[in-house]
Design an enzyme around this catalytic site. Structure first.
Site, mmCIF file in Angstrom:
data_model
loop_
_atom_site.group_PDB
_atom_site.id
_atom_site.type_symbol
_atom_site.label_atom_id
_atom_site.label_comp_id
_atom_site.label_asym_id
_atom_site.label_seq_id
_atom_site.Cartn_x
_atom_site.Cartn_y
_atom_site.Cartn_z
ATOM 1 N N HIS A 13 1.336 -9.006 28.100
ATOM 2 C CA HIS A 13 1.470 -8.250 29.564
ATOM 3 C C HIS A 13 3.087 -7.717 29.754
ATOM 4 O O HIS A 13 4.028 -8.445 29.952
ATOM 5 C CB HIS A 13 1.360 -9.426 30.459
ATOM 6 C CG HIS A 13 1.121 -8.987 31.848
ATOM 7 N ND1 HIS A 13 -0.012 -9.009 32.570
ATOM 8 C CD2 HIS A 13 1.907 -8.320 32.777
ATOM 9 C CE1 HIS A 13 0.310 -8.748 33.774
ATOM 10 N NE2 HIS A 13 1.471 -7.992 33.722
ATOM 11 N N GLU A 196 -2.129 -13.359 41.448
ATOM 12 C CA GLU A 196 -0.658 -13.402 41.338
ATOM 13 C C GLU A 196 -0.221 -13.456 42.747
ATOM 14 O O GLU A 196 0.490 -14.498 42.990
ATOM 15 C CB GLU A 196 -0.133 -12.028 40.751
ATOM 16 C CG GLU A 196 1.572 -11.883 40.701
ATOM 17 C CD GLU A 196 2.066 -10.526 40.148
ATOM 18 O OE1 GLU A 196 1.131 -9.561 39.990
ATOM 19 O OE2 GLU A 196 3.005 -10.471 39.789
ATOM 20 N N ASP A 274 6.440 -9.498 31.487
ATOM 21 C CA ASP A 274 6.236 -8.672 32.611
ATOM 22 C C ASP A 274 7.006 -7.507 32.641
ATOM 23 O O ASP A 274 6.633 -6.466 32.283
ATOM 24 C CB ASP A 274 5.964 -9.489 33.981
ATOM 25 C CG ASP A 274 5.010 -9.105 34.979
ATOM 26 O OD1 ASP A 274 4.275 -8.158 34.698
ATOM 27 O OD2 ASP A 274 4.872 -9.509 36.111
#
Ligand code: ADE
Ligand code: ZN
Length: 327
Positions: A13, A196, A274
């Protein structure tokens, strides 16, 4: 404390445009004659933003320095070179064709740069990487369907999946089911940001309206025991990014982050970074923090890398070869 440096790592990710450090952004801005407001940059190679929506807007401003395939190549190579220094053997790069188009570059040209970066890094360091195309929620359903159709019409061995990103608050996952169906029918792996910015209901919607095998973040699933059970039964892997979650104030600090609880309940977990310079993190820091704040053992860290490779959107031969490297 365990030395996490030598533990092989795999990142599922990572937003490619979000991987650029301020030093690279300044370099590309200079090369392309673009002025980026100095107010975006913090002194320590990170960025300044206030909250989730402001982060997304800062991300767009930073991405605006990308102007041609050389920029995409250099961004990709710089990130993969850093991966190698942290003993990362595999990375999936979430690339946004919509951001490329906003920068005035075609999908083909920008992807040519990304592919060149991956090939150069593989040649120089042996690292494997694959590309996931982003469906950006706040650019709208129609744009995401266009991305899916483009991907279906332009198969490439390095483009192996799609991921729904962007504003989870105002653009629910169910709106994007058609885009996912087109991608899945074309043989692409599917994952979605969910749980999230919103709670379990957003994860339920994601797993029930798209053929996903992974969830980006998914951490707020912890609030619903039935959802946890369903994630386990359906063998869905969470791409957990604790540094991002704390930076975006999903949790006030690591002590309140549910990484350890999710692991102990039996959910398949992986660690990712991320948008590293936005959240003052790296994959190496995420592995270190898993030890420091969540008491993960060396074997548990290796298990997370194994989960990453098992959930990766790659061909079986490459998966086997990468898993061998964990032995
Ligand atoms: N785009 C880039 N980073 C993101 C994140 N953490 N959540 C949603 N969309 C994003
Ligand atoms: Zn993300």
């Amino acid at each position: 404390m365990i030395n996490t440096h030598n533990i092989p790592k795999a990142e599922l990710h990572l937003h490619l445009e979000g991987s650029m450090k301020p030093s690279l952004v300044r370099q590309l801005a200079k090369r392309n004659g673009i002025v980026v407001p100095e107010t975006l940059f913090a002194p320590d190679e990170t960025y300044i933003w206030k909250d989730f929506l402001d982060f997304l807007s800062t991300y767009d401003k930073v991405t605006a320095v990308l102007k041609n395939k050389h920029d995409y190549r250099d961004m990709t190579y710089a990130y993969l070179a850093e991966c190698v220094r942290a003993n990362t053997v595999y990375a999936e790069l979430l690339y946004s064709s919509d951001h490329a188009l906003l920068c005035g570059i075609s999908i083909e040209e920008s992807l040519e740069g990304v592919i060149q970066g991956i090939e150069d890094a593989k040649c120089d360091f042996g690292i494997e990487a694959r590309i996931l195309l982003a469906f950006v929620r706040h650019f709208g359903v129609d744009k995401c369907i266009e991305v899916a159709k483009w991907a279906a019409a332009n198969p490439h061995p390095l483009i192996t999946g799609v991921n729904l990103a962007g504003d989870e608050i105002h653009f629910p996952a169910e709106q994007f089911s058609k885009a996912f169906r087109i991608a899945a029918d074309a043989g692409l792996g599917c994952t979605t940001h969910a749980g999230e910015m919103l709670g379990p209901e957003s994860v339920w919607q994601a797993i029930n309206t798209a053929p996903i095998t992974r969830v980006g973040h998914g951490v707020r699933s912890i609030e619903d025991p039935k959802l946890i059970q369903t994630l386990i039964e359906r063998n869905i892997t969470l791409e957990v990014c604790p540094g991002s979650n704390v930076a975006l104030q999903v949790y006030p600090d690591f002590v309140h982050h549910p990484l350890r609880q999710l692991k102990d309940l039996g959910v398949k977990l992986t660690l990712s970074s991320d948008d590293p310079p936005f959240f003052a993190t790296t994959l190496a820091i995420e592995y270190e923090n898993a030890v420091r704040y969540f008491n993960f053992s060396q074997e548990e860290l290796l298990e997370m890398t194994r989960h990453s490779l098992n959930a990766a959107f790659i061909d079986e031969e490459t998966r086997r070869a990468l898993l061998e490297r964990l032995k």
